[in-house]
Write an enzyme that holds these catalytic residues in place. Structure first.
Site, PDB file in Angstrom:
ATOM      1  N   GLU A 152       0.810  -1.230   0.000  1.00  0.00           N
ATOM      2  CA  GLU A 152       0.000   0.000   0.000  1.00  0.00           C
ATOM      3  C   GLU A 152       0.841   1.278   0.000  1.00  0.00           C
ATOM      4  O   GLU A 152       0.581   2.211   0.756  1.00  0.00           O
ATOM      5  CB  GLU A 152      -0.966  -0.012   1.205  1.00  0.00           C
ATOM      6  N   GLU A 260      -5.887 -10.881  -1.058  1.00  0.00           N
ATOM      7  CA  GLU A 260      -6.706 -10.653   0.148  1.00  0.00           C
ATOM      8  C   GLU A 260      -8.194 -10.628  -0.199  1.00  0.00           C
ATOM      9  O   GLU A 260      -8.971  -9.880   0.395  1.00  0.00           O
ATOM     10  CB  GLU A 260      -6.315  -9.327   0.835  1.00  0.00           C
TER      11      GLU A 260
END
Ligand code: XIL
Length: 759
Positions: A152, A260
């Site tokens: 991220e 995820e």
């Protein structure tokens, strides 16, 4: 040449593919298609819920730590690493033949305070990052397939790097390439990923991620792939943009993993939404299978029982493929069939129980995973043949309209669209008419007057008899009451207490216990014996005694106990004549007798006295009376013995004993011994009593002994001057001489006395 066993395995594999045996788990189906399928692991159920790890190992061939390998978890203090959870996950994965994704090394979130608040210089932060990566990646070198090296790093809104990241601020944008370099040093074989969300399809962020990773590739950083987190909102479908994006990354030489995935649903969830969610998961599977550079599909958990969604996205949930009970959701089935697998028939139901009722049997069993329904089958002989009596979608069934007294045998099978399982184990049940019986335990109760006793009443119910039963007792002895606790019950027992008043009729009675309920009346009986209250009485037999002065007399006091009287009683005598004492042996007893002895002193007051014998014990005092006569006459039993000389001359002597008695003599021995002085010989003997006296004599060189005995069985009533005479001839000796003696032994008043003396 390959070992023989491998040929065999290959043949079996080929055979199974040929005949279309379908994989029954995600991991088997995915493996057959060259795909890794996995889930993030939450440590709490991993450690505490066996079904969690069972499901994980059964369904997946790759796992990732949901939190356990993050910086703060692994590196809680500058010089402290904690490998406990990470080790456990890697060990589990290896034991279950699963691969591991490492998540994550460098991220702006879940980093420890010692790092962010440490005031480290740029070089120190780089050194810390390097140390962290070298230590963590190095520890699992060769054991972790792929690492999310950087997570991220891209901003959500401007296509730039996230500038508020700790790493960006303290190192600068170069931190990303550095991290990949360090990870590659630590494990040259690990597959190194950049991982992010909202980078899956078309859009500014996808483009920003693409730009970032192509820059890394161009500068020669050791990056191998891009992770698409794939946190989606239901409904979600794969678009052409996803394929285009995957392909442009492939053109950079990068692989893509879904890292995820979850598909959150706005709560409450409808069946329709679960079907839509299934399409999202199916699409992603098909996407992975169709894109040559996509080989891994990892979900952020697998059971809705443990998902980060409800905690992070208020009002959303149900994002995963197993429900909170670990049952596969439509999404699971969709993934499985997209992978070319398929669920077979459900497993055989377990835990079948049958409870017989009145003309019915209630059945229940455990759910079989994947079952859409169950066939309930029945036979009247064990082992079948079975007839299907019901098809149900629940795990219980009540079979009605049965014949009481007939034994039925039940089995259950589970089915779904793939077929029907084998039958469960068989259970028998015999319906019976609704009924009950009573019994009492014990069946005989013995109570004392003034006390109570109990018996347990058992209500044995059959044939689903569930009515309340009211209990009563009849035939009770007069003065006895019965109480039931409870007085009526839908249960199976009641406690009966029987209480006898102090005046209750003693003896044995048969009591009838009656139960009434559900239109039925049943009885049982018990015998009740009422005994007197605990008590005792005293008695003396004979009740009149005589004692002579200076003597004693003994008798037995009987203690008659009733009503279970068991206390020790203490005995005493009162009203004794002066000079008389009483003693008891024992003086207190739990037994039934004691010997009393009256001792009269030689000066005890003669006459008749009523003596009271008392006993006290257990709060009670009881007495009896003995008429005690003290016979007078001093310490001789009222007998006077007087020696006398009737004649004394050189040729004839006579010495006599005279006897007076006030009481009756029951035995008597008079012995007179005369010395044989010169010329003295036996010359005769006589008495004035009569033939009941037996006479004899013995002559030796030294003495002559004259003997008088009261014949056995004879008595001598009171009398005076009874004479016992010893006669002797002599030439020259006049008697008495010293040495002429007498001994009189007699029994009177039960006491034996002896008086002696000389003439
Ligand atoms: C989440 C975990 O699921 C939570 O338990 C934790 O409290 C916060 O992090 N993107 C990621 C993951 O890369 O590490 C995040 O995991 C979810 C979003």
């Amino acid at each position: 040449m390959l070992p023989r066993i491998n040929w065999l395995a290959l043949c079996l594999l080929a055979l199974s593919l040929t005949i279309g045996v379908e994989a029954q788990t995600l991991r088997d189906a995915a493996a057959a298609r060259g795909l890794r399928i996995g889930a993030a692991v939450n440590m709490s159920p991993f450690r505490n819920e066996p079904i969690y790890t069972q499901t994980l190992g059964r369904e997946f061939n790759i796992l990732v730590a949901e939190n356990a390998m993050k910086f703060d978890a692994m590196h809680p203090a500058q010089n402290t690493y904690n490998f406990t959870d990470a080790d456990a996950l890697v060990t589990f994965a290896e034991a279950n033949n699963m691969a591991v994704r490492g998540h994550t090394l460098v991220w702006h979130s879940q980093i420890p305070g010692w790092l962010t608040g440490g005031n480290f210089t740029r070089d120190q932060v780089i050194a810390i990052m390097r140390d962290h990566i070298m230590t963590v990646v190095g520890r699992y070198r060769g054991r972790i397939l792929a690492w999310d090296v950087v997570n991220e790093a891209v901003s959500d809104n401007n296509g730039q790097l996230r500038t508020d990241s700790f790493w960006y601020q303290r190192i600068g944008p170069e931190y990303i390439a550095m991290a990949f370099q360090f990870a590659h040093e630590a494990d040259p074989d690990a597959i190194l990923y950049y991982n992010d969300y909202s980078a899956e399809g078309a859009g500014a962020k996808s483009d920003a991620v693409f730009n970032l990773v192509s820059g890394l590739v161009n500068q020669g950083a050791p990056i191998d792939g891009v992770g698409w987190q794939m946190h989606q909102i239901n409904p979600f479908r794969i678009q052409q943009a996803h394929r285009t994006n995957a392909q442009r990354l492939a053109a950079l030489g990068l692989e893509v993993s879904i890292t995820e995935m979850d598909v959150r649903i706005s709560l409450p969830t409808t069946a329709q939404e679960l079907q839509e969610q299934a399409l999202a998961y199916r699409d992603v599977v098909e996407f992975c299978l169709s894109q040559p550079n996509v080989k891994t599909l990892v979900m952020w958990g697998f059971t809705d029982k443990y998902s980060w969604i409800p905690g992070f996205f208020s009002g959303f949930g149900d994002a995963l493929i197993f429900d909170v009970n670990y049952q596969p959701k439509p999404a699971y089935s969709a993934m499985l069939s997209a992978l070319g697998g398929g669920m077979g028939p459900p497993p055989v139901p377990t835990g079948l129980t049958a409870t017989a009722g009145n003309a019915q049997v209630q059945l229940s069993w455990n759910a079989s995973t994947g079952a859409t329904g169950y066939n309930v089958k029945r036979a009247t002989t064990s082992g079948g043949p079975y007839t299907t009596v019901a098809t149900v979608s629940t795990t219980s069934f009540t079979n009605m309209g049965l014949t009481n007294g007939t034994t039925y045998f039940y089995v259950v099978s589970a089915f779904n669209s793939n077929g029907e399982s084998a039958n469960s184990g068989e259970v028998p049940a015999t319906p019976l008419a609704a009924n009950f019986t009573l019994s009492a335990n014990p069946t005989s109760v013995t109570i004392n007057r003034g006390a109570s006793g109990t018996s347990a009443i058992t209500i044995t119910r059959s044939g689903s008899f569930s009515a309340s039963v009211a209990l009563t007792a009849s035939g009770l002895p007069s003065g006895v009451t019965a109480a039931f606790n409870p007085g009526s019950t839908t249960g199976t027992s009641s406690a009966l207490t029987l209480t006898a008043s102090s005046a209750a009729t003693t003896g044995m009675m048969t009591v009838t216990i009656t139960g009434t309920g559900g239109g039925l009346t049943r009885t049982t009986t018990l015998t009740t014996t009422v005994n007197p209250a605990p008590d005792f009485t005293l008695s003396s037999n004979p009740s009149s005694l005589a004692v002579n002065q200076g003597a004693s007399v003994a008798n037995t006091i009987a203690i008659a106990r009733v009503g279970g009287f068991a206390s020790s009683v203490s005995l005493s005598a009162s009203g004794l004549p002066s000079g008389v004492t009483a003693s008891f042996n024992p003086s207190s007893t739990t037994g039934t007798s004691s010997a009393v002895t009256f001792m009269a002193s030689s000066s005890a007051t003669p006459g008749l006295t009523n003596v009271t014998i008392s006993a006290t014990g257990g709060g009670l005092t009881r007495a009896t009376t003995i008429a005690l006569t003290v016979n007078g006459g001093g310490g001789t039993g009222g007998v006077t013995v007087t020696p006398a000389i009737n004649a004394n001359s050189p040729w004839y002597n006579e010495e006599v004993i005279r006897l007076n008695n006030t009481g009756t003599i029951t035995s008597l021995s008079v012995t007179i011994v005369i010395q044989r002085t010169t010329g003295v010989g036996f010359n005769g003997q006589y008495n004035t009593v009569g033939g009941q006296i037996l006479q004899s004599n013995t002559v030796t060189a030294a003495t002559i002994t004259y003997q008088f005995n009261l014949a056995s069985g004879q008595t001598l009533g009171p009398g005076t001057n009874r004479t016992f005479a010893a006669q002797m001839s002599g030439t020259g000796t006049i008697h008495p001489t010293s040495g002429d003696t007498y001994t009189v032994t007699y029994t009177t008043g039960g006491v034996t006395f002896t008086q002696t003396g000389h003439f």
